[in-house]
Scaffold this active site. Sequence first.
Site, PDB file in Angstrom:
ATOM      1  N   SER A  45     -11.451  -0.916   3.208  1.00 45.56           N
ATOM      2  CA  SER A  45     -10.676  -1.077   4.282  1.00 45.56           C
ATOM      3  C   SER A  45      -9.879   0.318   4.711  1.00 45.56           C
ATOM      4  O   SER A  45      -9.273   0.840   4.002  1.00 45.56           O
ATOM      5  CB  SER A  45      -9.585  -2.149   3.673  1.00 45.56           C
ATOM      6  OG  SER A  45     -10.315  -3.234   3.440  1.00 45.56           O
ATOM      7  N   ARG A  79       0.866  -1.295   0.018  1.00 43.39           N
ATOM      8  CA  ARG A  79      -0.185  -0.178   0.074  1.00 43.39           C
ATOM      9  C   ARG A  79       0.994   1.338   0.034  1.00 43.39           C
ATOM     10  O   ARG A  79       0.561   2.358   0.516  1.00 43.39           O
ATOM     11  CB  ARG A  79      -0.968   0.045   1.144  1.00 43.39           C
ATOM     12  CG  ARG A  79      -1.777  -1.328   1.450  1.00 43.39           C
ATOM     13  CD  ARG A  79      -2.975  -1.239   0.225  1.00 43.39           C
ATOM     14  NE  ARG A  79      -3.754  -2.457   0.141  1.00 43.39           N
ATOM     15  CZ  ARG A  79      -3.344  -3.622  -0.443  1.00 43.39           C
ATOM     16  NH1 ARG A  79      -2.228  -3.741  -1.065  1.00 43.39           N
ATOM     17  NH2 ARG A  79      -4.276  -4.755  -0.162  1.00 43.39           N
ATOM     18  N   GLU A 119      -5.195   2.894   6.116  1.00 44.31           N
ATOM     19  CA  GLU A 119      -4.650   3.012   4.886  1.00 44.31           C
ATOM     20  C   GLU A 119      -5.296   4.219   4.248  1.00 44.31           C
ATOM     21  O   GLU A 119      -4.836   4.506   3.150  1.00 44.31           O
ATOM     22  CB  GLU A 119      -5.213   1.592   4.362  1.00 44.31           C
ATOM     23  CG  GLU A 119      -5.231   1.159   2.833  1.00 44.31           C
ATOM     24  CD  GLU A 119      -5.678  -0.052   2.436  1.00 44.31           C
ATOM     25  OE1 GLU A 119      -6.107  -0.051   1.333  1.00 44.31           O
ATOM     26  OE2 GLU A 119      -5.838  -0.951   3.200  1.00 44.31           O
TER      27      GLU A 119
END
Length: 337
Positions: free
Chosen positions: A237, A162, A333
């Site tokens: 998420s 990520r 995230e």
Amino acid sequence: MTLHPNFSLRQYNTFGIEAKAEQFVAVHTLEELKTVLVEQADQKKFILGGGSNMLLTQDIKALVIHVDLKGKSIIAEDKDYVWVKSMAGENWHEFVLWTIDQNFGGLENMSLIPGNVGTTPVQNIGAYGTEIKDTFVSCEAMDIASQALITFEKEACHFGYRESIFKHEAKDRYVITSVVFKLTKRNHKINTSYGDIIKELEKQQVTIPTLKDVSQAVIAIRRSKLPDPKELGNSGSFFKNPIISKEAFEQIHQLHPDMPHYIISDVAVKVPAGWLIEQAGFKGKRFGDAGIHKNQALVLVNYGGATGQEILDVSKDIQATVLRDFGIAIEAEVNII
């Protein structure tokens, strides 16, 4: 191409947060983008894609440039592979479905991820054993200061979990305008290594899965766990799955032998953040109009009237509780604005 003052961004972020842009403009061509960057050279700028990976906690005191560049094309191919270019404003899921319809393989495990193509390299998005870096060839980006178009090859993007150069050294310096992917035309590498996909394919009585079968399985799994942002504000998420040292994992695992995990290397282990959050007691909880989804503890939701700050406060409470209970720090995230 019109500049709009004091513009509501509620429809431009998947959390459905009410926040205002000092100024807002949507650009549909490279020429429009260049014109805005030249004419508004002294104005502070905020680049907006699909609005799917951010939490707005305040109004944006800047010119918000919504990148709405459309188009996709095959730029090269041989008997085994095809190189496909997509403009940044294309919807990611619709682009994935288009590649599957052409029988191009490589993106099917990332079906139904919200957002636009242009933001996928920023996060190095991924799901069910695949990441953007697996098929990424290059992206083109416009330098905000000079308006020059720069090509970033894969190695230059410094992809990690990520992570990419666009979240660090190149942050706020470029506008990604298009992305090129290398996809398979035959001998597809079907990835069904994740248990959820295997179970879903068994449920659908599929023994030799095609690209479409995998995509449909992923879509079914995601729809069973994740709310549609059009019905319940969310950004998918909210937290990254933490990667911890093998020694730390072994100590925690002794106390929690049922903790799921994935071996990353000889020295690192990935632990599902959703499991940690659920064990900490947050799954399905609601705090006013901010909450945690009942089917997936990784997903924070806006029940309608939550502010970005209220959702951020819930996320901080989750982080503090998981750290206290497990000694594991989990990171957002989502980009906090």
